[in-house]
Structures are given as C-alpha cells and as structure tokens.
Design a protein around this motif. Structure first.
Motif, short mmCIF file in Angstrom:
data_model
loop_
_atom_site.label_atom_id
_atom_site.label_comp_id
_atom_site.label_asym_id
_atom_site.label_seq_id
_atom_site.Cartn_x
_atom_site.Cartn_y
_atom_site.Cartn_z
N ASP A 51 6.65 -1.05 -14.80
CA ASP A 51 5.20 -0.92 -14.96
C ASP A 51 4.84 -1.06 -16.43
O ASP A 51 5.50 -0.47 -17.29
N GLU B 279 10.11 -6.63 -4.14
CA GLU B 279 9.12 -7.28 -5.00
C GLU B 279 9.25 -8.79 -5.07
O GLU B 279 8.40 -9.51 -4.62
N THR C 182 0.73 -9.22 -6.07
CA THR C 182 1.18 -9.40 -7.46
C THR C 182 0.63 -8.23 -8.28
O THR C 182 -0.39 -7.64 -7.95
N ASN C 183 1.35 -7.91 -9.32
CA ASN C 183 0.93 -6.83 -10.23
C ASN C 183 1.61 -7.10 -11.57
O ASN C 183 2.08 -8.21 -11.80
N ASP C 184 1.68 -6.11 -12.44
CA ASP C 184 2.24 -6.42 -13.77
C ASP C 184 3.77 -6.53 -13.77
O ASP C 184 4.38 -6.81 -14.79
#
Ligand SMILES: Cc1ncc(COP(=O)(O)O)c(C=O)c1O
Length: 349
Positions: free
Chosen positions: A183, A225, A245-247
């Motif tokens: 994260d 992921e 999707t994310n960081d």
C-alpha cells in the motif's frame, strides 16, 4: 521537430524472422530524447546501439527507471496499427510522476513513435501473431551518487520483432510469503524495480514446478492481485471475476479491454477482491472453470493449474473457453480483421 539519423546499413537481411526469441533482436533504429536544463530536448531517431553513461548515473544507484510495453501490428494491406497507445502514454507518465521523473510531452511521444515505426516498418511482419514489440522507457542519467532525483534523463523507445508467443502450460503458485507491492508503494507504476524484485521468489516457485507467481496482498496474503506481467481473471461458474486496480496493481490495457469485451459478450463480470480461500473452494466444488492472465506480450495466457501451500489443483480444459474468445477478438481488432467498436485501433500513417 524530430532529428533523424538513418542507419547506414539495415540488419534486416541478417535477421531470421522464423526463429525469434522474445526481446533479443532489435530493429535498425531507436528514439532518444534527453531531459536537461529543465526541459525535454528535440527527440532524435538514430541507429540502435549502445549508450555511454557515467557509472555514477542515478539510474544505477537509485533505480529511477520506468518503462512501457506495447506492440505495432501490420494488416494484410500493409497498414500499421497500434492498440490504445494513449493508455501507454498516460501510464508511463503516471509511472514517471511516482518516481519523481519529469513527464514526457504527448506530441513528442506520438510524433517520435510514428516516425520510428515508419522508418522501421519493414521490421513489422504481416501475419496473425507477428508484431513489433515497442519498449518505451525513461532512465535517470545525471552523474552523481547523491540520493536525490536526477536533473537529467533519457526517454527512449526501442523496437523488437516478436512472433506469436506460446508460453506452454502455465501453472501458478499463489504467493504466501513474498510480496510484489505494498500500500502506498509503486505497484501501480511500471517501475523497473518492481520486476527485479520478482525474480528471486519466481525462481523459487520455478524450482517447485510452477512457471509464475500470483501475487497476493502484502498485508494478509489472502487476496489474489496479479501475476508478474499480467493481470489475472477467474471464471467461477460462468461469471468472470478480477481484482480492482489500486496502488498495488498495474492498470493493464488488456485487462480493461477484456472487461469491455465481456460486456459485449454478455458475460457477467465482477470487479472485486478475490480471496485465495474462495478460489480453492470453487476449485474443490468444480466451479472454477478457468483462470487466465492478460497482458500485451501474450494477450491472454490460460493457466492450467495452481498451487497454494499444500493445495494443488488442475483446471479443466473448457470447450467454450472465455480465454480463447477474448484472445481471438482482441487479436482480430489489433490486426484490423474485426470491427473496432470501441475505437481502440490507432493507425500510423
Ligand atoms: C505487473 C503487470 N501487470 C499487468 C500487466 C499487463 O498490462 P498490459 O495489459 O497493459 O500489458 C503488465 C504488463 O504491462 C505488468 O507488468
């Protein structure tokens, strides 16, 4: 606006296009554009060849390096096409921003890329599956080992002819220990270091008989992921599921295209977190019908089995494979053999 220096002699006649190893052979020309004195200079197209850099160049010490992967295709009428190149352009600038690298101007990117493709068009072979793999990248070239962002960079594009990629049977290991991204980190960026850090755990997985790792979330290792260079999809029953999707996850161009095609094919889709437990249970109940990766290099890569701790599963071979339908449709769009409803194709004229 672009400075062009032609190669005195082409390497085409020495290149065996029937026996290409991915990423080993490069076309006659490359694009190079320097950043100095606070601005990007005039892009240059010049013969492909080695660079000369100071050993103290920042890229060697602090990994200020980002890249992209895209392909150029030739249709039966010798027209040259790119697939959603805006996405790659925007993504390399998102990656650059995260690595404190100055963003590259859009007009330079498209003008230089198109000029390069026109000069090296003979390197793009016709035929379904043949392409010219394009590797734009940016490195920090300023000399000096102080741990701070560089004031000088090089933006380059190199081109490598590629054939249809057969990866063989792919078995994946769900990661239970190592992580690819955290994260707040750089997982969403195509930062060179993300890839270097995957080699060691992937080698360990290979020793256990797997070809790739599916990375799980760094905090709990409970959620699936993405793969090393692919986003990942699961078909549970007839539903298609993929992680948002994310960081930590790369926003793949192929992934978002698959999601649009799924809608067109009337396939029910869920973009949500996917747990390891859920996938193991679905496999045990016989509900896990397919698993596949999506990415520019292989388009869609079917996965035949997976392992997690002591569990090992083989996936069925589906007659009505989603993976095959997506791959076929995507490639037909890329090679100008199917209607381009979404406006994804970009002609290089
Ligand atoms: C980590 C990672 N995930 C996913 C992808 C797939 O992205 P795309 O479909 O844009 O090639 C790639 C390749 O670019 C990648 O490196």
């Amino acid at each position: 606006m672009i400075d062009i220096q032609r190669a005195p002699k082409s390497k085409l006649s020495e290149t065996n296009f029937d026996n290409l190893v991915f990423g080993q052979v490069f076309s006659d020309h490359m694009m190079e554009c320097d950043y100095k004195n606070g601005k990007w200079q005039t892009p240059v197209i010049k013969p492909y060849g080695p660079l000369s850099l100071e050993p103290s160049a920042r890229v060697f010490h602090y990994g200020q390096a980002v890249f992209e992967g895209m392909k150029a295709y030739k249709d039966e009428n010798d027209k040259i096409w790119l697939f959603r190149p805006d996405e790659n352009f925007n993504r390399i600038n998102r990656s650059s921003k995260r690595l404190a690298i100055p963003e590259f101007p859009k007009e330079y990117f498209f003008e230089a890329l198109e000029e390069l493709l026109k000069i090296d068009k003979a390197w793009i072979k016709k035929g379904f599956g043949n392409s010219l793999y394009l590797r734009p990248f940016v490195i920090a070239t300023e000399a000096g080992v102080s741990a701070s962002p560089a004031n000088e960079y090089k933006f380059m594009i190199i081109c490598s002819p590629a054939q249809a990629y057969y990866s063989g049977e792919v078995r994946v290991k769900f990661s239970e220990k190592y992580s690819r991204a955290a994260d707040g980190g750089v997982g969403f960026a195509k930062a060179a270091g993300n890839y270097g850090a995957q080699f060691y755990p992937t080698n360990l997985a290979k020793e256990e008989g797997y070809q790739q790792i599916i990375w799980t979330d760094a905090n709990t290792h409970d959620y699936l992921e993405e793969a090393g260079t692919m986003n990942i999809f699961f078909r549970i029953g007839d539903k298609l599921v993929t992680a948002p999707t994310n960081d930590r996850i790369l926003d793949g161009v192929t992934r978002k295209s698959v999601l649009s095609l799924a809608e067109e094919f009337n396939i029910e889709t869920e973009v949500r977190r996917v747990s390891v437990q859920e996938i193991i249970e679905a496999a045990e109940k016989g509900e896990l019908k397919e698993m596949f990766g999506s990415g520019t290099a292989t388009v869609i890569n079917p996965i035949v089995g997976f392992g997690y701790k002591d569990h090992k599963f083989d996936l069925p071979n589906m007659e009505d494979s989603y993976a095959r339908s997506f791959k076929d449709k995507l490639m037909k769009i890329q090679y100008n053999q199917a209607e381009d409803k979404f406006g994804w194709r970009y002609e290089v004229k």
